[in-house]
Design a protein around this motif. Sequence first.
Motif, short mmCIF file in Angstrom:
data_model
loop_
_atom_site.label_atom_id
_atom_site.label_comp_id
_atom_site.label_asym_id
_atom_site.label_seq_id
_atom_site.Cartn_x
_atom_site.Cartn_y
_atom_site.Cartn_z
N GLY A 1 -2.33 15.21 -5.41
CA GLY A 1 -3.67 15.81 -5.22
C GLY A 1 -4.57 15.03 -4.28
N TYR A 2 -4.04 14.64 -3.15
CA TYR A 2 -4.84 13.94 -2.13
C TYR A 2 -4.61 14.58 -0.78
CZ TYR A 2 -6.25 10.18 -5.24
OH TYR A 2 -6.83 9.48 -6.26
N GLU B 1 -3.98 6.34 -12.56
CA GLU B 1 -4.09 7.79 -12.43
C GLU B 1 -2.77 8.46 -12.77
OE1 GLU B 1 -6.42 9.05 -8.98
OE2 GLU B 1 -4.90 10.58 -8.65
N LYS B 2 -2.85 9.61 -13.46
CA LYS B 2 -1.65 10.40 -13.74
C LYS B 2 -1.31 11.19 -12.48
CE LYS B 2 -0.26 14.14 -16.88
NZ LYS B 2 1.10 13.72 -17.21
N MET B 3 -0.07 11.12 -12.04
CA MET B 3 0.29 11.79 -10.79
C MET B 3 1.73 12.31 -10.82
SD MET B 3 0.33 10.16 -6.91
CE MET B 3 -1.44 10.03 -6.70
N ASP B 4 1.90 13.54 -10.37
CA ASP B 4 3.23 14.10 -10.15
C ASP B 4 3.48 13.99 -8.64
OD1 ASP B 4 5.43 15.67 -9.60
OD2 ASP B 4 4.63 17.50 -10.50
N ILE B 5 4.43 13.18 -8.24
CA ILE B 5 4.58 12.93 -6.79
C ILE B 5 5.19 14.10 -6.02
CG2 ILE B 5 4.55 10.40 -6.84
CD1 ILE B 5 7.65 10.51 -6.55
N ARG C 1 3.36 13.08 3.64
CA ARG C 1 2.13 13.83 3.96
C ARG C 1 0.87 13.01 3.70
NH1 ARG C 1 -1.66 16.40 1.27
NH2 ARG C 1 -0.71 16.20 -0.78
N VAL C 2 0.82 12.31 2.55
CA VAL C 2 -0.42 11.60 2.20
C VAL C 2 -0.53 10.23 2.89
CG1 VAL C 2 -0.74 12.80 0.00
CG2 VAL C 2 0.49 10.61 0.03
N LEU C 3 0.52 9.87 3.62
CA LEU C 3 0.47 8.61 4.38
C LEU C 3 -0.21 8.86 5.73
CD1 LEU C 3 1.58 5.68 4.06
CD2 LEU C 3 3.63 6.43 5.26
N LYS C 4 -1.02 7.88 6.17
CA LYS C 4 -1.66 8.01 7.49
C LYS C 4 -0.63 7.87 8.59
CE LYS C 4 -6.10 6.11 6.23
NZ LYS C 4 -6.89 4.90 6.09
N LYS C 5 -0.90 8.48 9.71
CA LYS C 5 -0.07 8.23 10.90
C LYS C 5 -0.20 6.74 11.25
CE LYS C 5 0.57 9.66 15.62
NZ LYS C 5 0.08 10.43 16.76
N GLY C 6 0.93 6.09 11.48
CA GLY C 6 0.91 4.64 11.71
C GLY C 6 1.06 3.84 10.42
N LEU D 1 -4.72 1.97 -5.55
CA LEU D 1 -4.58 3.03 -6.55
C LEU D 1 -3.16 3.02 -7.10
CD1 LEU D 1 -5.72 5.63 -7.96
CD2 LEU D 1 -4.62 6.92 -6.12
N SER D 2 -3.05 2.84 -8.43
CA SER D 2 -1.73 2.96 -9.05
C SER D 2 -1.65 4.32 -9.72
CB SER D 2 -1.49 1.84 -10.06
OG SER D 2 -2.39 1.94 -11.14
N ALA D 3 -0.45 4.89 -9.75
CA ALA D 3 -0.27 6.24 -10.27
C ALA D 3 1.09 6.35 -10.95
CB ALA D 3 -0.37 7.27 -9.14
N ASP D 4 1.14 7.19 -11.98
CA ASP D 4 2.39 7.37 -12.71
C ASP D 4 2.35 8.73 -13.39
OD1 ASP D 4 4.64 5.15 -13.92
OD2 ASP D 4 4.44 7.02 -15.01
#
Length: 251
Positions: free
Chosen positions: A129-130, A121-125, A159-164, A110-113
């Motif tokens: 929204g995940y 996808e349009k995304m404000d980091i 936060r949106v990164l998995k543990k590990g 998934l690419s976002a900007d």
Amino acid sequence: MFMAWRKRAFLVHLKYRVRAIPFYGNRLFCPVCGMNARKFMHFGVVERTDAQCPRCGSLERHRLLWLYLRRHTTLFDEPSPQGPPRKLLHVAPEPCFEPRLRKMFGNGYLSADLDGSRAMEKMDITSIGYPDGSFDIIFCSHVLEHVVDDRKAIGELCRVLKKGGWAILMVPVTAGRTFEDPTVTDPVERLRLFGQEDHLRRYGPDYADRLRDAGFEVRTVGAGEIASAGEAERMGFAGIADKVYHCLKTD
Ligand SMILES: [Zn+2]
């Protein structure tokens, strides 16, 4: 929006292939696209020679990072066929990496900007929204210096990164210590203070503390730990000051 992104990516790819033709040779090598070149293109406000690969558009820092990814990470390992597909979030996707990562990750890519025409996808980091733990790997380089609340953005990425999971979060480090002044909004003044009209701060090596404050374990890796002096010359990143910020989410 998705189609606009596809069309743009295709046109960039075509343009780069054509412009590379007169650059083929044997002096330099791009580890990203595999081009053997007699020279690279000039690049930068203060022009640097042999800076940009004409075929894939990589700059010095991109070639350094790609080599790091090949030699020191699990990025290129095939995922287990029994396991779930790996998910990668690529923020502000670099044209030199985008097609390679998309191919490698398939539906997991998934690419976002912030500009929706530049990515899938349009995304404000600062407000992603995940759900928590959505991605195995995140790439977000040379973005945070443009973000007003960079600490909030780093927190969201964690936060949106998995543990590990792990993330590559590079920024230009151009000061002895980070300095910022949110009251400076004039582009000319930003250029003078922060080195670019749309930069909101200069980072120092203490940037790593902001990453740690968000919960990351941080590995800071310089060119000397990634490549020999001869390799750095041949791949056109000799003398680079950029470091790879490899962030791990361990708990
Ligand atoms: Zn290249």
